[in-house]
Design a protein around this motif. Structure first.
Motif, PDB file in Angstrom:
ATOM      1  N   ILE A  99       0.841  -1.194   0.000  1.00  0.00           N
ATOM      2  CA  ILE A  99       0.000   0.000   0.000  1.00  0.00           C
ATOM      3  C   ILE A  99       0.880   1.249   0.000  1.00  0.00           C
ATOM      4  CG2 ILE A  99      -1.801   1.230   1.269  1.00  0.00           C
ATOM      5  CD1 ILE A  99      -2.491  -1.514   2.533  1.00  0.00           C
ATOM      6  N   THR A 100       0.472   2.251  -0.772  1.00  0.00           N
ATOM      7  CA  THR A 100       1.173   3.531  -0.784  1.00  0.00           C
ATOM      8  C   THR A 100       0.157   4.645  -0.546  1.00  0.00           C
ATOM      9  OG1 THR A 100       0.861   3.919  -3.147  1.00  0.00           O
ATOM     10  CG2 THR A 100       2.794   2.621  -2.517  1.00  0.00           C
ATOM     11  N   SER A 124      -0.467   6.845  -2.525  1.00  0.00           N
ATOM     12  CA  SER A 124      -1.103   7.189  -3.796  1.00  0.00           C
ATOM     13  C   SER A 124      -2.234   6.233  -4.180  1.00  0.00           C
ATOM     14  CB  SER A 124      -0.054   7.230  -4.911  1.00  0.00           C
ATOM     15  OG  SER A 124       0.576   5.977  -5.026  1.00  0.00           O
ATOM     16  N   GLY A 125      -2.461   5.178  -3.390  1.00  0.00           N
ATOM     17  CA  GLY A 125      -3.566   4.273  -3.701  1.00  0.00           C
ATOM     18  C   GLY A 125      -3.374   2.882  -3.160  1.00  0.00           C
ATOM     19  N   GLY A 126      -4.245   1.980  -3.608  1.00  0.00           N
ATOM     20  CA  GLY A 126      -4.219   0.599  -3.145  1.00  0.00           C
ATOM     21  C   GLY A 126      -4.047  -0.360  -4.306  1.00  0.00           C
ATOM     22  N   GLN A 127      -3.923  -1.648  -3.963  1.00  0.00           N
ATOM     23  CA  GLN A 127      -3.729  -2.687  -4.962  1.00  0.00           C
ATOM     24  C   GLN A 127      -4.648  -3.867  -4.664  1.00  0.00           C
ATOM     25  OE1 GLN A 127       0.482  -3.460  -4.343  1.00  0.00           O
ATOM     26  NE2 GLN A 127       1.005  -2.255  -6.156  1.00  0.00           N
ATOM     27  N   GLY A 128      -5.059  -4.560  -5.706  1.00  0.00           N
ATOM     28  CA  GLY A 128      -5.912  -5.723  -5.528  1.00  0.00           C
ATOM     29  C   GLY A 128      -5.609  -6.811  -6.538  1.00  0.00           C
ATOM     30  N   SER A 169      -6.311  -4.017  -1.107  1.00  0.00           N
ATOM     31  CA  SER A 169      -5.651  -3.480   0.082  1.00  0.00           C
ATOM     32  C   SER A 169      -5.498  -1.973  -0.047  1.00  0.00           C
ATOM     33  CB  SER A 169      -4.262  -4.106   0.255  1.00  0.00           C
ATOM     34  OG  SER A 169      -4.372  -5.482   0.485  1.00  0.00           O
ATOM     35  N   ILE A 170      -6.037  -1.250   0.899  1.00  0.00           N
ATOM     36  CA  ILE A 170      -5.855   0.198   0.986  1.00  0.00           C
ATOM     37  C   ILE A 170      -5.646   0.540   2.456  1.00  0.00           C
ATOM     38  CG2 ILE A 170      -7.178   0.777  -1.083  1.00  0.00           C
ATOM     39  CD1 ILE A 170      -9.567   1.372   0.675  1.00  0.00           C
ATOM     40  N   GLY A 171      -5.026   1.651   2.725  1.00  0.00           N
ATOM     41  CA  GLY A 171      -4.890   2.052   4.127  1.00  0.00           C
ATOM     42  C   GLY A 171      -3.532   2.591   4.487  1.00  0.00           C
ATOM     43  N   ILE A 172      -2.762   1.852   5.254  1.00  0.00           N
ATOM     44  CA  ILE A 172      -1.520   2.326   5.856  1.00  0.00           C
ATOM     45  C   ILE A 172      -0.388   2.335   4.830  1.00  0.00           C
ATOM     46  CG2 ILE A 172       0.168   1.890   7.676  1.00  0.00           C
ATOM     47  CD1 ILE A 172      -2.115   0.429   9.178  1.00  0.00           C
ATOM     48  N   PHE A 196      -5.903 -14.342 -13.500  1.00  0.00           N
ATOM     49  CA  PHE A 196      -5.816 -13.315 -12.458  1.00  0.00           C
ATOM     50  C   PHE A 196      -6.124 -11.945 -13.038  1.00  0.00           C
ATOM     51  CE2 PHE A 196      -2.915 -16.716 -11.328  1.00  0.00           C
ATOM     52  CZ  PHE A 196      -3.387 -17.043 -10.068  1.00  0.00           C
ATOM     53  N   ILE A 197      -6.797 -11.141 -12.250  1.00  0.00           N
ATOM     54  CA  ILE A 197      -7.066  -9.749 -12.589  1.00  0.00           C
ATOM     55  C   ILE A 197      -6.397  -8.908 -11.517  1.00  0.00           C
ATOM     56  CG2 ILE A 197      -8.835  -7.980 -12.897  1.00  0.00           C
ATOM     57  CD1 ILE A 197     -10.791 -10.346 -13.508  1.00  0.00           C
ATOM     58  N   THR A 198      -5.504  -8.018 -11.930  1.00  0.00           N
ATOM     59  CA  THR A 198      -4.869  -7.115 -10.970  1.00  0.00           C
ATOM     60  C   THR A 198      -5.500  -5.732 -11.118  1.00  0.00           C
ATOM     61  OG1 THR A 198      -3.087  -6.622 -12.526  1.00  0.00           O
ATOM     62  CG2 THR A 198      -2.687  -8.382 -10.942  1.00  0.00           C
ATOM     63  N   THR A 199      -5.707  -5.075  -9.998  1.00  0.00           N
ATOM     64  CA  THR A 199      -6.350  -3.762  -9.996  1.00  0.00           C
ATOM     65  C   THR A 199      -5.567  -2.810  -9.108  1.00  0.00           C
ATOM     66  OG1 THR A 199      -7.795  -4.433  -8.176  1.00  0.00           O
ATOM     67  CG2 THR A 199      -8.664  -4.685 -10.404  1.00  0.00           C
ATOM     68  N   LYS A 200      -5.860  -1.529  -9.293  1.00  0.00           N
ATOM     69  CA  LYS A 200      -5.218  -0.507  -8.457  1.00  0.00           C
ATOM     70  C   LYS A 200      -6.188   0.637  -8.257  1.00  0.00           C
ATOM     71  CE  LYS A 200      -3.205   2.084 -12.238  1.00  0.00           C
ATOM     72  NZ  LYS A 200      -2.554   3.348 -12.221  1.00  0.00           N
ATOM     73  N   THR A 201      -5.945   1.397  -7.219  1.00  0.00           N
ATOM     74  CA  THR A 201      -6.681   2.639  -7.003  1.00  0.00           C
ATOM     75  C   THR A 201      -5.673   3.779  -7.031  1.00  0.00           C
ATOM     76  OG1 THR A 201      -6.477   2.551  -4.591  1.00  0.00           O
ATOM     77  CG2 THR A 201      -8.400   1.478  -5.565  1.00  0.00           C
ATOM     78  N   GLY A 202      -6.134   4.946  -7.409  1.00  0.00           N
ATOM     79  CA  GLY A 202      -5.245   6.109  -7.454  1.00  0.00           C
ATOM     80  C   GLY A 202      -4.125   5.907  -8.455  1.00  0.00           C
ATOM     81  N   THR A 203      -2.943   6.348  -8.106  1.00  0.00           N
ATOM     82  CA  THR A 203      -1.797   6.229  -9.005  1.00  0.00           C
ATOM     83  C   THR A 203      -0.846   5.119  -8.582  1.00  0.00           C
ATOM     84  OG1 THR A 203      -0.614   7.912  -7.730  1.00  0.00           O
ATOM     85  CG2 THR A 203      -1.903   8.665  -9.650  1.00  0.00           C
TER      86      THR A 203
END
Length: 167
Positions: A80-81, A83-87, A114-117, A142-149
């Motif tokens: 987690i960063t 700038s966003g999360g990962q899934g 996963s988002i948060g810390i 598998f499908i990988t996703t992200k939020t933000g940058t």
């Protein structure tokens, strides 16, 4: 039902219960077709296997005549960063052809986001399982996703556990 029989498995595809006899040997099937219930003397000779990662993620026809139950677990890792999360999501699919393009059916999907810390690395176990009809090809993708940058996470590259049973 026979005295002291134990239910082994219910297959929703062909609506069949498999029973063990008193000695633990495979016995009769209770099969339903609409409103009819009948017994057959067909023997259950299950075939067990533990596919590798490559075998699970490659389109494979397990049998032309027997249904299968497949179960796969993978560890997915995210960081987690701010700038966003990962899934990561695992998808178990079957289809009529090896290219997985003719009549594809999603049997199961499971994943996490996963988002948060900031800076927190996490490992999650992703499990997909279900029945694969005879004659079909099955594959885990598998499908990988992200939020933000945030950067996209890497898809799992190894299998944690697997089991397939031909019925």
């Amino acid at each position: 039902m026979e005295d002291n029989a134990k239910v082994v498995m219910w297959n929703p595809t062909n609506k069949r219960f498999a029973f063990l006899d008193q000695s633990g040997n495979a016995g009769k099937f209770l099969t339903t077709d609409g409103n009819e219930v009948y017994w057959s003397s067909a023997k259950v000779n299950p075939v067990f296997s533990a596919p590798t990662f490559l075998e699970a993620t490659t389109a494979t026809r397990l049998s032309t005549t027997r249904d299968a139950y497949s179960s796969f677990s993978f560890d997915g890792s995210t960081t987690i960063t701010t700038s966003g999360g990962q899934g990561i999501t695992a998808v178990l699919t079957y289809a009529d052809n090896e290219a997985m393009t003719t009549n594809p059916v999603i049997v199961d999907s499971n994943g996490f986001l996963s988002i948060g810390i900031d800076g927190l690395s996490q490992v999650h176990t992703i499990t997909v399982k279900g029945f694969i009809p005879a004659g079909k090809y099955r594959q885990v993708t598998f499908i990988t996703t992200k939020t933000g940058t945030a950067a996209l996470p890497a898809a799992p590259a190894s299998i944690k556990s697997s089991q397939e049973v031909l019925q």
